[in-house]
Write a protein that holds these residues in place. Structure first.
Motif, mmCIF file in Angstrom:
data_model
loop_
_atom_site.group_PDB
_atom_site.id
_atom_site.type_symbol
_atom_site.label_atom_id
_atom_site.label_comp_id
_atom_site.label_asym_id
_atom_site.label_seq_id
_atom_site.Cartn_x
_atom_site.Cartn_y
_atom_site.Cartn_z
ATOM 1 N N TRP A 1 16.242 12.942 -6.122
ATOM 2 C CA TRP A 1 15.411 13.972 -6.850
ATOM 3 C C TRP A 1 14.028 14.632 -6.260
ATOM 4 C CZ3 TRP A 1 16.722 15.959 -11.700
ATOM 5 C CH2 TRP A 1 15.783 16.955 -12.466
ATOM 6 N N TRP A 2 13.439 13.786 -5.704
ATOM 7 C CA TRP A 2 12.081 14.102 -5.134
ATOM 8 C C TRP A 2 12.482 15.076 -3.893
ATOM 9 C CZ3 TRP A 2 7.810 10.272 -3.480
ATOM 10 C CH2 TRP A 2 6.586 10.931 -3.023
ATOM 11 N N ALA A 3 13.261 14.566 -2.849
ATOM 12 C CA ALA A 3 13.594 15.167 -1.628
ATOM 13 C C ALA A 3 14.398 16.507 -1.956
ATOM 14 C CB ALA A 3 14.448 14.357 -0.881
ATOM 15 N N THR A 4 15.239 16.678 -2.836
ATOM 16 C CA THR A 4 16.070 17.885 -3.217
ATOM 17 C C THR A 4 14.778 18.742 -3.684
ATOM 18 O OG1 THR A 4 17.732 16.503 -3.973
ATOM 19 C CG2 THR A 4 17.515 18.934 -4.761
ATOM 20 N N ALA A 5 14.252 18.399 -4.542
ATOM 21 C CA ALA A 5 12.940 19.418 -4.931
ATOM 22 C C ALA A 5 12.060 19.871 -3.902
ATOM 23 C CB ALA A 5 12.126 18.901 -6.281
ATOM 24 N N GLU B 1 6.282 20.850 -9.192
ATOM 25 C CA GLU B 1 6.162 20.492 -10.629
ATOM 26 C C GLU B 1 7.310 19.706 -10.794
ATOM 27 O OE1 GLU B 1 5.297 23.768 -12.764
ATOM 28 O OE2 GLU B 1 3.115 23.720 -11.996
ATOM 29 N N MET B 2 8.666 20.017 -10.445
ATOM 30 C CA MET B 2 9.929 19.503 -10.703
ATOM 31 C C MET B 2 10.035 18.270 -10.054
ATOM 32 S SD MET B 2 11.880 21.113 -13.075
ATOM 33 C CE MET B 2 13.439 20.654 -12.558
ATOM 34 N N ALA B 3 9.473 18.063 -8.795
ATOM 35 C CA ALA B 3 9.538 16.903 -8.267
ATOM 36 C C ALA B 3 8.961 15.706 -8.607
ATOM 37 C CB ALA B 3 8.903 17.093 -6.671
ATOM 38 N N TRP B 4 7.909 15.978 -9.517
ATOM 39 C CA TRP B 4 7.228 14.720 -10.044
ATOM 40 C C TRP B 4 8.022 13.748 -10.830
ATOM 41 C CZ3 TRP B 4 2.879 12.781 -9.063
ATOM 42 C CH2 TRP B 4 1.674 13.621 -8.501
ATOM 43 N N LEU B 5 8.978 14.167 -11.425
ATOM 44 C CA LEU B 5 9.991 12.864 -12.156
ATOM 45 C C LEU B 5 10.439 12.064 -10.988
ATOM 46 C CD1 LEU B 5 11.548 12.143 -14.688
ATOM 47 C CD2 LEU B 5 13.277 13.678 -14.200
ATOM 48 N N GLY B 6 10.706 12.523 -9.848
ATOM 49 C CA GLY B 6 11.171 11.644 -8.733
ATOM 50 C C GLY B 6 9.948 11.043 -8.144
ATOM 51 N N ILE B 7 8.975 11.797 -7.868
ATOM 52 C CA ILE B 7 7.690 11.101 -7.187
ATOM 53 C C ILE B 7 7.211 9.834 -8.218
ATOM 54 C CG2 ILE B 7 5.263 11.357 -6.850
ATOM 55 C CD1 ILE B 7 6.115 14.347 -6.416
ATOM 56 N N VAL B 8 7.266 9.956 -9.356
ATOM 57 C CA VAL B 8 7.012 8.746 -10.205
ATOM 58 C C VAL B 8 7.834 7.539 -10.247
ATOM 59 C CG1 VAL B 8 6.227 7.799 -12.390
ATOM 60 C CG2 VAL B 8 5.462 10.086 -11.782
ATOM 61 N N GLY B 9 9.345 8.066 -10.245
ATOM 62 C CA GLY B 9 10.433 6.955 -10.347
ATOM 63 C C GLY B 9 10.419 6.369 -9.259
ATOM 64 N N ALA B 10 10.523 6.903 -7.966
ATOM 65 C CA ALA B 10 11.000 6.038 -6.617
ATOM 66 C C ALA B 10 9.930 4.937 -6.685
ATOM 67 C CB ALA B 10 10.723 7.378 -5.576
#
Length: 614
Positions: free
Chosen positions: A44-48, A66-75
């Motif tokens: 998700w992070w890399a796609t964003a 801003e959309m990338a933060w869901l993946g930034i926190v999850g990874a």
């Protein structure tokens, strides 16, 4: 516009998604959900990040940042949870709520940054070129989230470093692989936050997480990281004192504890097929894999016995979904039973010797019983044969005694001595004959009305005649006038009791014969007969055995006796429904008391069938 960084990111995303799918299809392992969630978060992070690179407008770039933060926190969060579950123990599912809640809250905060400015305080392109990357000035929430993520990354490093210390050499490379893979996103993110490291003017952290997924995919496919038991269980294998081997589906030993490695010389069993190992190559479980298989191995210069048990290691879904169970290997446990086998052999030898001794004892018992029967027959025959000449001697002595009263008074003492000797021999013969009759299963008591006082006086007189100068005191004032029983047998009992009392008491002391009526515990009347002396007494430890057949107390000395009389008294009393007891004190004397019911119905109906003659 489509650029090289975007192409690389999207290609890495596709590779990561494929790796996540492959990881989810593997056999269940600790932390599997967290491992796949980490890969999806990184994707998700890399796609964003790739879309941010492709889109030229600064406002659109900010949106995808801003959309990338869901993946930034999850990874990093799911990565830390995976490491803990895999190297220590499976975490409860509620822990997965932490990265999910924090990630969602951060995502919402970043999307609403225009209203509060907590995530970014300022955003501007780094140049005037179309599609130029953005430069962000971070707000307070950014640093709070960064500290949160760094805490998870530090926890990952600590857990992995501890695993390196605890792991066996065969799996230590797995943990080192963890550390190497973790170092990439750590260095990339620290460099980006400090402004010292960028990749194509963008945050290199998404690339690093995708690279970490690639490293793990290599560990999974090439090093078979999750095919068998988790690495964290190695410490348990080493703690088991018995040999334990882990085999893959091809029969190759992929793990062995210290005890198992000591069984195989020349390099140990790791990496070898079971069929190639000396001693273990003959191990076959057949269709009874659940049952222990006996095994003998040469260890430390001697043979040791083992029981081998095979436990299948299967992979399959835990909830009945993705794939059917399949066997990926087995656990081979060798239990050392050398000491038990030796103990069993010693026990078998002991049982064999005991059986031989029992057979020998039985043969000796049969021979002894035959000899005893022969002896009893001889004694019975001898007693019958001796009674006739003794009667003749006694009759001749009586005639001579009557003639000597007139012609030779001086011969009377000698003739009386002859008659006493004859009576003593007759009493011995009567005892032997009575004992022989009591041993006959067909023997039955007589049921005659008896004049008990007359019987007791006659027995006392006979004993006084046999022992001149001795005194027997009679106490018959409470004696019952009549009794139903076997007169000759009861008279024989009185004779034996009086004879023993006279034999084992000093010459100057009297023997007391007393009879009386008493009530038993059930209110029934019975006659009690006691003979008391002031003789040597019986040792306390021998009182219980004094009525045993052929037993004589150790303090009887040279006094004549066979050990049959008192046993016969007990048996005759039992036939009359009574008992005989003794109260004795060493050096003070003894009191023998015989008690019998007065009624005729108390007599035994079974003869000697139920009476022990021990």
């Amino acid at each position: 516009m489509l650029s090289l960084p975007a192409v690389l990111l999207l290609a890495a995303v596709l590779a990561t998604l494929w790796t996540a799918w492959r990881s989810w299809a593997l056999a269940p392992f600790p932390g599997q959900f967290d491992f796949v969630a980490m890969q999806l978060s990184a994707s998700w992070w890399a796609t964003a990040a790739a879309i941010e690179i492709i889109i030229p407008a600064p406002a659109d770039k900010l949106f995808w940042a801003e959309m990338a933060w869901l993946g930034i926190v999850g990874a990093p969060s799911y990565w830390a949870l995976f490491l803990w579950s895999y190297t220590r123990e499976e975490l409860p599912s509620r822990w997965r709520l932490v990265p999910a809640v924090v990630g969602a809250a951060t995502w919402v905060a970043s999307l609403t940054n225009d209203s509060h400015g907590l995530m970014y305080t300022a955003v501007q392109p780094i140049s005037d070129a179309p599609g130029a990357a953005l430069e962000y000035s971070h707000g307070l929430l950014f640093f709070v989230v960064t500290i949160y993520l760094y805490a998870f990354m530090v926890m990952s490093i600590v857990v992995t470093a501890n695993g390196v210390h605890r792991a066996t050499p065969a799996y230590r490379t797995h943990y080192l692989g963890f550390l190497v893979a973790m170092a990439v996103p750590w260095v990339a993110n620290v460099g980006y936050v400090t402004g010292n490291l960028t990749l194509f003017d963008f945050d290199p952290t998404p690339f690093s997480f995708l690279l970490m997924g690639a490293v793990f995919y290599w560990l999974i496919t090439q090093q078979r990281l999750f095919d068998l038991l988790p690495v964290a269980r190695d410490a348990l294998l080493d703690a088991v004192p018995d040999p334990v081997l882990v085999l893959d589906a091809d029969g190759t030993v992929v793990e062995a504890n210290a005890a198992a490695q000591a069984l195989v010389r020349d390099g140990g069993p790791l990496g070898h097929r079971l069929a190639e190992l000396p001693g273990l190559c003959d191990l076959s479980f057949g269709t009874s894999a659940a049952l222990p298989v006996p095994l003998t191995l040469e260890c430390d210069g001697g043979l040791r016995s083992f029981e081998a048990t095979r436990v299948a290691l299967t992979s399959g879904n835990r909830g009945g979904g993705r794939s059917a169970p399949r066997e990926v290997g087995c656990l081979l446990m060798l239990r050392d039973v050398t000491h038990r086998r030796r103990a069993e052999k010693r026990l078998e030898d002991t049982i064999r010797r005991l059986n031989l001794a029992r057979l020998e004892a039985e043969e000796r018992l049969v021979a002894e019983q035959e000899a005893k029967r022969a002896l009893n027959g001889f004694l019975s025959m001898t007693a019958h044969e001796f009674k006739t000449p003794l009667a003749i001697i006694d009759g001749a002595a009586q005639i001579l005694q009557m003639d000597a009263e007139v012609k030779a008074p001086g011969m009377l003492p000698r003739l009386e001595k002859i008659r006493r000797a004859v009576r003593r021999q007759v009493n011995i013969l009567e005892t032997c004959l009575a004992d022989d009759r009591l041993n006959d299963p067909a023997f039955a008591l007589r049921r005659d009305p008896l004049d008990l006082p007359a019987l007791l006086r006659a027995a006392a007189a006979a004993q006084c005649d046999a022992a001149p100068g001795r005194r027997i005191e009679l106490d018959l004032k409470d004696c019952p006038a009549g009794l139903t029983g076997d007169g000759p047998m009861l008279e024989l009992c009185v004779h034996n009791l009086l004879n023993n009392a006279l034999k084992y008491s000093p010459a100057g002391t009297p023997v007391r014969l007393r009879a009386w009526i008493e009530d038993d515990t059930g209110g029934q009347s019975r006659v009690a007969l006691s003979v008391a002396d002031q003789g040597i007494g019986i040792p306390a430890e021998e009182v219980e055995r004094v009525f045993d057949r052929f037993f004589r107390a150790t303090n009887t000395g040279a006094a004549a006796g066979s050990g049959v009389g008192l046993n016969m008294v007990r048996r005759i009393a039992a036939l009359h429904g009574g008992t005989v007891t003794v109260d004795s004190r060493l050096g003070e004397g003894s009191v023998f008391t015989m008690r019998m019911p007065l009624g005729r119905e108390a007599l035994c109906e079974k003869g000697m069938a139920d009476m022990s003659a021990k």
